[in-house]
Scaffold this active site. Structure first.
Site, PDB file in Angstrom:
ATOM      1  N   GLN A  90       0.829  -1.208   0.000  1.00  0.00           N
ATOM      2  CA  GLN A  90       0.000   0.000   0.000  1.00  0.00           C
ATOM      3  C   GLN A  90       0.866   1.263   0.000  1.00  0.00           C
ATOM      4  OE1 GLN A  90      -2.812  -0.287   3.234  1.00  0.00           O
ATOM      5  NE2 GLN A  90      -3.472  -2.324   2.616  1.00  0.00           N
ATOM      6  N   CYS A  91       1.895   1.243  -0.793  1.00  0.00           N
ATOM      7  CA  CYS A  91       2.883   2.331  -0.842  1.00  0.00           C
ATOM      8  C   CYS A  91       2.787   3.010  -2.203  1.00  0.00           C
ATOM      9  CB  CYS A  91       4.276   1.720  -0.638  1.00  0.00           C
ATOM     10  SG  CYS A  91       5.659   2.860  -0.791  1.00  0.00           S
ATOM     11  N   GLY A  92       3.185   4.254  -2.257  1.00  0.00           N
ATOM     12  CA  GLY A  92       3.238   4.951  -3.536  1.00  0.00           C
ATOM     13  C   GLY A  92       4.204   4.294  -4.511  1.00  0.00           C
ATOM     14  N   PHE A  93       5.164   3.519  -3.991  1.00  0.00           N
ATOM     15  CA  PHE A  93       6.133   2.833  -4.842  1.00  0.00           C
ATOM     16  C   PHE A  93       5.701   1.409  -5.203  1.00  0.00           C
ATOM     17  CE2 PHE A  93       8.995   5.820  -2.443  1.00  0.00           C
ATOM     18  CZ  PHE A  93       9.265   6.652  -3.513  1.00  0.00           C
ATOM     19  N   THR A  94       4.538   0.968  -4.717  1.00  0.00           N
ATOM     20  CA  THR A  94       4.073  -0.398  -4.972  1.00  0.00           C
ATOM     21  C   THR A  94       4.058  -0.752  -6.457  1.00  0.00           C
ATOM     22  OG1 THR A  94       2.823  -0.418  -2.908  1.00  0.00           O
ATOM     23  CG2 THR A  94       2.171  -2.019  -4.579  1.00  0.00           C
TER      24      THR A  94
END
Length: 159
Positions: free
Chosen positions: A35-39
């Site tokens: 659930q990360c912006g980098f996912t």
């Protein structure tokens, strides 16, 4: 001398894996989160894995929930998400801590081998470490470094 092959980690299904199983391979170790912006980097990591696997390269994903509670799920939920959302086929491991007293021994060693801009601590999800065939750390990459930009370094390490 300690090397990558000295460590053991639990696979995402809970079974212990000797990292010596990856001896003589070039490995990209990545702390991941769902659930990360980098996912979306999972997509690029999978492409690297597919492109270079037959030359002795693999990506190893280590989910971590230490940054903004961005990996709250169980190992089963993480595995399902990675496979269904990004077609991840590279090895994934059980959740680990990458900083602090409870950091997995592999991450303690990686941080000692290659510090980052903020010292040895891992700054965020999707920090990447490139490990050579000899088990030594070649490079450390920031979370903002896109997987697709690593091809040249991987090719050099595979040569």
């Amino acid at each position: 001398m300690t090397s990558f092959a000295s460590f053991t980690a639990n696979a995402i299904d809970g079974r212990p894996v000797e990292l010596s199983d990856y001896a003589d391979k070039v490995v990209l170790v990545v702390n991941t989160a769902s659930q990360c912006g980098f996912t979306p980097q999972y997509e690029g990591l999978q492409k690297l894995h597919e492109e270079y696997a037959d030359q002795g390269f693999t990506v190893l994903g280590f989910p971590c929930d230490q940054f903004g509670n961005q990996e709250p799920g169980s190992e089963g939920e993480i595995a399902t998400f990675c496979e269904s959302s990004f077609g991840v086929s590279f090895p994934m491991f059980a959740k680990v801590e990458v900083n602090g007293d409870a950091a997995h021994p592999l991450y303690q060693w990686l941080r000692e081998e290659k510090g980052g801009l903020l010292g040895s601590k891992i700054k965020w999800n999707f920090t990447k470490f490139l490990v050579g065939r000899d088990g030594s750390v070649i490079s450390r990459y920031a979370p903002t470094t896109k997987p697709e930009s690593l091809g040249g370094d991987i090719e050099k390490a595979l040569a």
